[in-house]
Design a protein around this motif. Structure first.
Motif, PDB file in Angstrom:
ATOM      1  N   ILE A 109       0.843  -1.194   0.000  1.00 25.38           N
ATOM      2  CA  ILE A 109       0.000   0.000   0.000  1.00 25.38           C
ATOM      3  C   ILE A 109       0.884   1.252   0.000  1.00 25.38           C
ATOM      4  CG2 ILE A 109      -1.754   1.295   1.315  1.00 25.38           C
ATOM      5  CD1 ILE A 109      -2.354  -1.570   2.587  1.00 25.38           C
ATOM      6  N   LEU A 110       0.710   2.076  -1.000  1.00 25.82           N
ATOM      7  CA  LEU A 110       1.460   3.336  -1.087  1.00 25.82           C
ATOM      8  C   LEU A 110       0.525   4.468  -0.680  1.00 25.82           C
ATOM      9  CD1 LEU A 110       3.843   5.191  -2.113  1.00 25.82           C
ATOM     10  CD2 LEU A 110       2.697   5.130  -4.342  1.00 25.82           C
ATOM     11  N   ILE A 111       0.936   5.243   0.292  1.00 19.71           N
ATOM     12  CA  ILE A 111       0.126   6.387   0.731  1.00 19.71           C
ATOM     13  C   ILE A 111       0.928   7.658   0.456  1.00 19.71           C
ATOM     14  CG2 ILE A 111      -0.972   7.497   2.735  1.00 19.71           C
ATOM     15  CD1 ILE A 111      -1.179   4.553   3.878  1.00 19.71           C
ATOM     16  N   SER A 112       0.348   8.541  -0.328  1.00 16.25           N
ATOM     17  CA  SER A 112       1.073   9.754  -0.720  1.00 16.25           C
ATOM     18  C   SER A 112       0.836  10.865   0.282  1.00 16.25           C
ATOM     19  CB  SER A 112       0.579  10.234  -2.097  1.00 16.25           C
ATOM     20  OG  SER A 112       0.617   9.181  -3.003  1.00 16.25           O
ATOM     21  N   LYS A 113       1.708  11.847   0.229  1.00 14.40           N
ATOM     22  CA  LYS A 113       1.648  12.989   1.155  1.00 14.40           C
ATOM     23  C   LYS A 113       0.314  13.713   1.009  1.00 14.40           C
ATOM     24  CE  LYS A 113       4.362  17.097   2.365  1.00 14.40           C
ATOM     25  NZ  LYS A 113       4.512  16.888   3.780  1.00 14.40           N
ATOM     26  N   GLY A 114      -0.303  14.004   2.111  1.00 13.43           N
ATOM     27  CA  GLY A 114      -1.561  14.769   2.108  1.00 13.43           C
ATOM     28  C   GLY A 114      -2.804  13.899   2.047  1.00 13.43           C
ATOM     29  N   GLN A 115      -2.649  12.603   1.864  1.00 16.08           N
ATOM     30  CA  GLN A 115      -3.827  11.710   1.780  1.00 16.08           C
ATOM     31  C   GLN A 115      -4.432  11.494   3.165  1.00 16.08           C
ATOM     32  OE1 GLN A 115      -2.671   8.039  -0.345  1.00 16.08           O
ATOM     33  NE2 GLN A 115      -4.284   8.594  -1.810  1.00 16.08           N
ATOM     34  N   LYS A 116      -5.751  11.341   3.168  1.00 13.86           N
ATOM     35  CA  LYS A 116      -6.445  11.032   4.425  1.00 13.86           C
ATOM     36  C   LYS A 116      -6.969   9.610   4.313  1.00 13.86           C
ATOM     37  CE  LYS A 116      -8.055  15.747   4.768  1.00 13.86           C
ATOM     38  NZ  LYS A 116      -9.272  16.522   4.582  1.00 13.86           N
ATOM     39  N   ILE A 117      -6.468   8.758   5.194  1.00 14.07           N
ATOM     40  CA  ILE A 117      -6.802   7.330   5.130  1.00 14.07           C
ATOM     41  C   ILE A 117      -7.600   6.941   6.372  1.00 14.07           C
ATOM     42  CG2 ILE A 117      -5.838   4.992   4.901  1.00 14.07           C
ATOM     43  CD1 ILE A 117      -4.981   6.811   2.602  1.00 14.07           C
ATOM     44  N   GLN A 118      -8.668   6.231   6.144  1.00 13.95           N
ATOM     45  CA  GLN A 118      -9.406   5.665   7.278  1.00 13.95           C
ATOM     46  C   GLN A 118      -9.221   4.155   7.253  1.00 13.95           C
ATOM     47  OE1 GLN A 118     -13.287   6.945   8.439  1.00 13.95           O
ATOM     48  NE2 GLN A 118     -12.852   5.630  10.199  1.00 13.95           N
ATOM     49  N   VAL A 119      -8.781   3.594   8.367  1.00 14.16           N
ATOM     50  CA  VAL A 119      -8.652   2.140   8.474  1.00 14.16           C
ATOM     51  C   VAL A 119      -9.768   1.669   9.394  1.00 14.16           C
ATOM     52  CG1 VAL A 119      -7.204   0.235   9.251  1.00 14.16           C
ATOM     53  CG2 VAL A 119      -6.161   2.185   8.092  1.00 14.16           C
ATOM     54  N   ILE A 120     -10.578   0.784   8.871  1.00 18.16           N
ATOM     55  CA  ILE A 120     -11.680   0.254   9.681  1.00 18.16           C
ATOM     56  C   ILE A 120     -11.330  -1.182  10.053  1.00 18.16           C
ATOM     57  CG2 ILE A 120     -14.140  -0.333   9.707  1.00 18.16           C
ATOM     58  CD1 ILE A 120     -14.486   2.056   7.730  1.00 18.16           C
ATOM     59  N   THR A 167      -0.178  13.820   5.929  1.00 16.14           N
ATOM     60  CA  THR A 167      -0.967  12.602   5.715  1.00 16.14           C
ATOM     61  C   THR A 167      -1.645  12.261   7.035  1.00 16.14           C
ATOM     62  OG1 THR A 167       0.730  11.895   4.191  1.00 16.14           O
ATOM     63  CG2 THR A 167      -0.786  10.192   4.964  1.00 16.14           C
ATOM     64  N   MET A 168      -2.863  11.715   6.928  1.00 17.17           N
ATOM     65  CA  MET A 168      -3.587  11.381   8.156  1.00 17.17           C
ATOM     66  C   MET A 168      -4.081   9.945   8.051  1.00 17.17           C
ATOM     67  SD  MET A 168      -6.798  13.510   9.594  1.00 17.17           S
ATOM     68  CE  MET A 168      -7.956  12.815  10.743  1.00 17.17           C
ATOM     69  N   LEU A 169      -3.832   9.193   9.107  1.00 20.48           N
ATOM     70  CA  LEU A 169      -4.266   7.790   9.134  1.00 20.48           C
ATOM     71  C   LEU A 169      -5.093   7.591  10.388  1.00 20.48           C
ATOM     72  CD1 LEU A 169      -3.464   4.984   7.581  1.00 20.48           C
ATOM     73  CD2 LEU A 169      -2.200   4.589   9.671  1.00 20.48           C
ATOM     74  N   LEU A 170      -6.387   7.386  10.203  1.00 23.88           N
ATOM     75  CA  LEU A 170      -7.274   7.229  11.351  1.00 23.88           C
ATOM     76  C   LEU A 170      -7.745   5.777  11.409  1.00 23.88           C
ATOM     77  CD1 LEU A 170      -9.930   9.780  12.469  1.00 23.88           C
ATOM     78  CD2 LEU A 170     -10.365   7.352  12.651  1.00 23.88           C
ATOM     79  N   VAL A 171      -7.489   5.170  12.533  1.00 28.33           N
ATOM     80  CA  VAL A 171      -7.834   3.758  12.697  1.00 28.33           C
ATOM     81  C   VAL A 171      -8.973   3.665  13.709  1.00 28.33           C
ATOM     82  CG1 VAL A 171      -6.941   1.483  13.301  1.00 28.33           C
ATOM     83  CG2 VAL A 171      -5.413   3.175  12.291  1.00 28.33           C
ATOM     84  N   GLN A 188       3.149  19.642  17.565  1.00 31.02           N
ATOM     85  CA  GLN A 188       4.445  19.501  16.887  1.00 31.02           C
ATOM     86  C   GLN A 188       4.274  19.559  15.370  1.00 31.02           C
ATOM     87  OE1 GLN A 188       4.796  14.941  17.817  1.00 31.02           O
ATOM     88  NE2 GLN A 188       5.768  15.325  15.841  1.00 31.02           N
ATOM     89  N   PRO A 189       5.365  19.753  14.636  1.00 28.39           N
ATOM     90  CA  PRO A 189       5.292  19.611  13.192  1.00 28.39           C
ATOM     91  C   PRO A 189       5.172  18.121  12.842  1.00 28.39           C
ATOM     92  CG  PRO A 189       7.554  20.058  13.858  1.00 28.39           C
ATOM     93  CD  PRO A 189       6.720  20.113  15.086  1.00 28.39           C
ATOM     94  N   PHE A 190       4.437  17.775  11.810  1.00 24.67           N
ATOM     95  CA  PHE A 190       4.380  16.369  11.385  1.00 24.67           C
ATOM     96  C   PHE A 190       3.996  16.278   9.922  1.00 24.67           C
ATOM     97  CE2 PHE A 190       0.245  17.269  13.535  1.00 24.67           C
ATOM     98  CZ  PHE A 190      -0.644  17.079  12.480  1.00 24.67           C
ATOM     99  N   ASP A 191       4.420  15.166   9.294  1.00 23.72           N
ATOM    100  CA  ASP A 191       4.009  14.848   7.930  1.00 23.72           C
ATOM    101  C   ASP A 191       2.980  13.733   7.943  1.00 23.72           C
ATOM    102  OD1 ASP A 191       5.626  16.733   6.787  1.00 23.72           O
ATOM    103  OD2 ASP A 191       7.322  15.366   6.514  1.00 23.72           O
ATOM    104  N   LEU A 192       2.931  13.013   9.073  1.00 26.48           N
ATOM    105  CA  LEU A 192       1.972  11.922   9.206  1.00 26.48           C
ATOM    106  C   LEU A 192       1.365  11.970  10.603  1.00 26.48           C
ATOM    107  CD1 LEU A 192       0.672   9.183   8.354  1.00 26.48           C
ATOM    108  CD2 LEU A 192       2.736   8.071   9.232  1.00 26.48           C
ATOM    109  N   LEU A 193       0.038  11.966  10.639  1.00 28.21           N
ATOM    110  CA  LEU A 193      -0.638  11.919  11.939  1.00 28.21           C
ATOM    111  C   LEU A 193      -1.395  10.596  12.011  1.00 28.21           C
ATOM    112  CD1 LEU A 193      -1.583  13.348  14.581  1.00 28.21           C
ATOM    113  CD2 LEU A 193      -3.516  14.245  13.286  1.00 28.21           C
ATOM    114  N   VAL A 194      -1.120   9.832  13.047  1.00 28.61           N
ATOM    115  CA  VAL A 194      -1.774   8.537  13.229  1.00 28.61           C
ATOM    116  C   VAL A 194      -2.683   8.638  14.443  1.00 28.61           C
ATOM    117  CG1 VAL A 194      -1.414   6.068  13.586  1.00 28.61           C
ATOM    118  CG2 VAL A 194       0.270   7.379  12.284  1.00 28.61           C
TER     119      VAL A 194
END
Lengths: 396, 214
Positions: free
Chosen positions: B29-40, B194-198, B158-164
């Protein structure tokens, strides 16, 4: 932004086990103070006793005479060349030199400033046995000026009776300025005068020493004697109290200057005590550092969850450990600085009140003592830094 | 950080039947910068494990988590802390707050490390989420919902490129969920991150670019 200890101190359980921390610090302070004092005392003993005794390169110099007993009274108790050679041949004697005395009448006066005149004896010894050897201590036939090395004990004795005789007291520094008229009388009573001046004061040899060349020449010319037997022999030995030497002296019925031997013994004992104190203080320091390291281990163990969470949040383990370690640098600096100041105070009191500010001892701590304090500081900080780093990295 | 890749990840402990059919396990799985991903993910499917793998907390898996081609497993402790300081932020399911410290200290410990938000912005966030009055209270005395909001605000300092985010709203009411979601998306947009919400179920107010089922 650089992490400051204040930011993270709230997450550390620093308040725990305060007693262990306090004992660690007090122990460290006492240990450092003891070590600095013992180093300084070792240096003091060396400096003070060097001025009195003069063991040159670790050797003792002792004067030997033949004991005068009822049996040998009246016979010649001087050392022959064979006696000197036998003494030299012994393994426990590094070197030996005869102390030759004058075989003619000698008289000294100090002119009109110090109206003092006395018959005196002159002696000479090989230069390498002298503790103080000025470059001017030599003589050639025809030279009117005779350099003299005077015994410090004689000077002390002179200063004791001088006031009662209306004579001025003299210091080691001022005695060189006194002009001495040295009169030598030949066997027929003819007088030759020399200009004598004291070029040095000796702690080692109780005598009035003139250059060997002068006495050899004078004994030949005024006393008509060559190869004069020695009344005393000076020996150079590594251990004045060695069993071999003691048994040899007893067997030959030679008498030694016991004060010097005892003094050497006292010095050995003193240095031994101070060295033991130094060793003990190193032990105290090690124990204190161990106690403090227990405190650090406990602090980190009790703050383990918080420290782990800080690292999870992005706090670098090395920055975290150096931040925690830095916190203790001022504490170590205060402890070692205070011990240093206290050691300086004690040394000053010793120098001022116990040896009455004698010039031979500086009122300030010796640079070696300061160096020891600096080394201890570096050591404490390094151990502390390493320990904290090790403990923190174990949490990663 | 331009991209991150989940490459054929299979947890060591997960049953094979849970791997088969997953849109994440054993997938590339490739996730690019700025994408918002929801993991269910349902309970027990390895949701929190996935978050820990991405954050570099656990290594008990096969496959790779790659940030710009670099495997997080190969990061040294120093590199990982630098990464967490500047490139990746997180809200843990178990929150991971300092219980004895106040809410303010919990938030500031992150902000002071590498500030992105100003202290005024921090105050604004706490006011928006209704925890401003709790700032000087020890975290352990706050309700779970308040603690959850403290953890959210902390992650946004903080600064971040990915928020989980791992079930970040489980104890929030609808109003707070909406406010928190809007605030998070605003902060993510400000960083172009990028945002990854689980979570167990789809989250309302979250406009995910991509939904993956674990």
């Amino acid at each position: 932004m650089a992490v400051a200890f204040n930011h993270i101190s709230v997450f550390l359980n620093t308040g725990q086990n305060k007693v262990s921390r306090a004992f660690g610090f007090i122990g460290l302070g006492i240990g450092v103070l003891l070590l600095l004092c013992s180093v300084q005392m070792y240096i003091n003993i060396n400096q003070l006793i060097r001025d009195r005794d003069t063991p040159k390169n670790g050797y003792d110099f002792i004067s030997l005479t033949k004991s005068v007993t009822n049996e040998n009274m009246g016979s010649d108790t001087r050392f022959t060349t064979a006696d000197v050679e036998e003494i030299k041949s012994k393994s426990f004697i590094k070197d030996a030199a005869p102390l030759v005395s004058n075989q003619f009448r000698a008289k000294a006066s100090a002119g009109s400033i110090i109206p003092f005149s006395t018959d005196l004896f002159l002696e000479s010894i090989n230069d390498k046995f002298l503790d103080t050897l000025p470059t001017t201590f030599n003589w050639k036939p025809g030279q009117a000026d005779v350099p003299i090395i005077f015994s410090a004990d004689f000077l002390e004795m002179y200063n004791v009776f001088a006031p009662a005789q209306g004579l001025p007291q003299l210091s080691e520094a001022s005695i060189g300025a006194v002009n001495i008229i040295l009169e030598c009388y030949g066997s027929l009573g003819q007088k030759t005068s020399y200009q004598g001046h004291i070029v040095a004061v000796s702690d080692r040899i109780n005598s009035v020493l003139v250059p060997e060349e002068f006495l050899r020449w004078a004994n030949k010319n005024f006393g008509n004697i060559e190869n004069v037997p020695a009344s005393r022999v000076y020996i150079k030995t590594a251990d004045a109290n060695g069993a071999g030497l003691q048994s040899f002296l007893q067997q030959k019925n030679y008498h030694v200057n016991k004060d010097k031997v005892k003094f050497g013994r006292v010095k050995q004992i003193l240095q031994g005590i101070v060295s033991a104190l130094g060793g003990f203080s190193v032990l105290v320091i090690l124990l204190a550092l161990m106690l403090f390291s227990f405190y650090l281990q406990l602090m980190i163990a009790k703050s383990k969850d918080n420290l782990r969470l800080l690292m999870t949040l992005g706090y670098s383990p090395s920055v975290l450990s150096s931040t925690v370690a830095k916190k203790w640098i001022p504490v170590y600096a205060i402890i070692i600085g205070s011990a240093l100041l206290l050691a300086q105070l004690l040394h000053f009191i010793f120098q001022q009140f116990y040896i009455n500010g004698r010039e031979m001892l500086s009122p300030f701590l010796h640079p070696i003592s300061l160096l020891v304090a600096v080394i201890l500081m570096i050591l404490c900080v390094a151990i502390n830094d390493r320990l904290i780093k090790k403990l923190l990295f174990s949490l990663v | 950080m331009e991209s991150f890749v989940l490459k054929n990840i299979i947890p060591d402990f997960l049953e094979t039947e849970k791997v088969i059919g997953s849109e994440i396990w054993n997938q590339d799985i490739l996730i690019s910068k700025g994408q918002k991903i929801q993991v269910i993910a349902p309970s027990g499917s390895g949701k929190t494990s996935l978050v820990h793998f991405i954050y570099g907390l656990r290594k008990d898996y096969n496959g790779q988590v790659l940030f710009d081609g670099n495997d997080v497993k190969s990061f040294s402790a120093e590199k990982l802390s630098g990464f967490r300081r500047s490139f990746m932020s997180i809200v843990f399911q178990d929150l991971r707050l300092f219980p004895e410290q106040t809410a303010r200290q919990n938030i500031e410990v992150k902000r002071l490390l590498e500030p992105f938000a100003s202290s005024e912005r921090m105050e604004y966030m706490t006011a928006l989420l209704g925890i401003q009055s709790k700032l000087d209270q020890p975290a352990k005395l706050c309700s779970y919902g308040e603690q959850q909001r403290i953890a959210i605000v902390r992650a946004l300092q903080q600064p971040f490129d990915l928020l989980v985010l791992d079930e970040p709203f489980s104890h929030l009411d609808e109003s707070n969920r909406e406010k928190a979601m809007l605030l998070i998306q605003e902060e993510v947009a400000a960083r172009n991150a990028t945002m990854l919400l689980v979570d167990l179920k789809p989250i309302e107010y979250f406009n995910a670019d991509r939904i993956l089922h674990l």
